[in-house]
Design a protein around this motif. Structure first.
Motif, short mmCIF file in Angstrom:
data_model
loop_
_atom_site.label_atom_id
_atom_site.label_comp_id
_atom_site.label_asym_id
_atom_site.label_seq_id
_atom_site.Cartn_x
_atom_site.Cartn_y
_atom_site.Cartn_z
N LEU A 72 0.86 -1.18 0.00
CA LEU A 72 0.00 0.00 0.00
C LEU A 72 0.90 1.23 0.00
N CYS A 73 0.98 1.88 -1.14
CA CYS A 73 1.84 3.05 -1.30
C CYS A 73 0.96 4.30 -1.22
N VAL A 74 1.31 5.22 -0.35
CA VAL A 74 0.55 6.47 -0.22
C VAL A 74 1.49 7.63 -0.50
N ARG A 75 1.00 8.58 -1.29
CA ARG A 75 1.80 9.75 -1.68
C ARG A 75 0.97 11.00 -1.48
N PHE A 76 1.53 11.96 -0.77
CA PHE A 76 0.88 13.24 -0.53
C PHE A 76 1.60 14.31 -1.33
N THR A 77 0.86 15.06 -2.14
CA THR A 77 1.40 16.24 -2.78
C THR A 77 0.85 17.44 -2.03
N THR A 78 1.11 18.63 -2.51
CA THR A 78 0.62 19.80 -1.80
C THR A 78 -0.90 19.91 -1.87
N LYS A 79 -1.52 19.37 -2.94
CA LYS A 79 -2.96 19.50 -3.10
C LYS A 79 -3.74 18.19 -3.00
N HIS A 80 -3.13 17.08 -3.35
CA HIS A 80 -3.87 15.82 -3.47
C HIS A 80 -3.18 14.67 -2.76
N ILE A 81 -3.95 13.57 -2.63
CA ILE A 81 -3.47 12.35 -1.99
C ILE A 81 -3.69 11.20 -2.98
N SER A 134 -7.58 8.15 -5.39
CA SER A 134 -6.95 9.44 -5.11
C SER A 134 -8.03 10.45 -4.77
N SER A 135 -7.59 11.60 -4.31
CA SER A 135 -8.55 12.65 -3.99
C SER A 135 -9.14 13.26 -5.26
N LEU A 136 -8.65 12.86 -6.42
CA LEU A 136 -9.20 13.32 -7.70
C LEU A 136 -10.32 12.43 -8.21
N ASP A 137 -10.65 11.36 -7.50
CA ASP A 137 -11.71 10.44 -7.90
C ASP A 137 -13.05 11.16 -7.93
N LYS A 138 -13.96 10.72 -8.81
CA LYS A 138 -15.23 11.43 -8.99
C LYS A 138 -16.03 11.57 -7.70
N GLU A 139 -16.16 10.46 -6.95
CA GLU A 139 -16.96 10.51 -5.72
C GLU A 139 -16.31 11.40 -4.66
N LEU A 140 -14.99 11.37 -4.60
CA LEU A 140 -14.28 12.14 -3.59
C LEU A 140 -14.04 13.59 -3.99
N ARG A 141 -14.07 13.85 -5.29
CA ARG A 141 -13.86 15.22 -5.77
C ARG A 141 -15.00 16.14 -5.31
N ALA A 142 -16.20 15.59 -5.20
CA ALA A 142 -17.34 16.38 -4.73
C ALA A 142 -17.15 16.82 -3.28
N LYS A 143 -16.41 16.02 -2.50
CA LYS A 143 -16.15 16.37 -1.10
C LYS A 143 -15.03 17.39 -0.96
N LYS A 144 -14.30 17.66 -2.05
CA LYS A 144 -13.19 18.62 -2.06
C LYS A 144 -12.15 18.27 -0.99
N LEU A 145 -11.64 17.03 -1.07
CA LEU A 145 -10.63 16.60 -0.13
C LEU A 145 -9.31 17.32 -0.40
N ALA A 146 -8.66 17.77 0.64
CA ALA A 146 -7.36 18.40 0.53
C ALA A 146 -6.31 17.45 1.12
N ALA A 147 -5.07 17.75 0.91
CA ALA A 147 -3.99 16.92 1.44
C ALA A 147 -3.68 17.33 2.87
N ASN A 148 -4.67 17.17 3.74
CA ASN A 148 -4.50 17.51 5.16
C ASN A 148 -4.98 16.33 6.00
N LEU A 149 -5.08 16.51 7.30
CA LEU A 149 -5.46 15.42 8.19
C LEU A 149 -6.86 14.90 7.91
N ASN A 150 -7.82 15.80 7.68
CA ASN A 150 -9.19 15.38 7.41
C ASN A 150 -9.29 14.61 6.09
N GLY A 151 -8.61 15.11 5.08
CA GLY A 151 -8.60 14.44 3.79
C GLY A 151 -7.94 13.07 3.87
N ALA A 152 -6.86 12.97 4.64
CA ALA A 152 -6.17 11.70 4.80
C ALA A 152 -7.06 10.68 5.49
#
Length: 120
Positions: free
Chosen positions: A30-39, A56-74
């Protein structure tokens, strides 16, 4: 420290980790990568060189939630990835933090994936 030196040190950390962490069909990496905007997270079978599950946080279902690369998004992405991996038949994984220190966002993601049902 200049950016090239920082990138070189990160790559050396990744190689050092990858010498020890190996994914198989029974227990993918399980490889996880955090950029400044996405996971980005993926389960990889290193024996066959294939990706078994990706989210990723760019997935259609998750994009509606506007996940950021922070603790809540993780936390949200960790739970969502665990559900997607379980649907793909993955029960147990080896965690690859991709050179990032194991605290903060990386630790929250790992704990959320464990809560979702993945065994590390």
């Amino acid at each position: 420290m200049n950016t090239q030196r920082k990138a070189d040190l990160l790559q050396k950390r990744r190689w050092r980790i990858r010498k020890k962490v190996q994914g198989t069909a029974a227990r993918p990496r399980l490889c996880v990568r955090f950029t400044t905007k996405h996971i980005y997270a993926q389960a990889i079978n290193d024996d066959a060189g294939t990706t078994l599950a990706f989210l990723s946080s760019l997935d259609k279902e998750l994009r509606a939630k506007k996940l950021a690369a922070n603790l809540n998004g993780a936390k949200e992405l960790g739970v969502a990835f665990a559900a997607k991996a379980k649907a793909a038949g993955i029960e147990s994984v080896v965690f690859d933090r991709a050179g990032a220190p194991y605290h903060g966002k990386v630790k929250v993601f790992a704990d959320a994936a464990r809560e979702g049902g993945l065994v590390f």
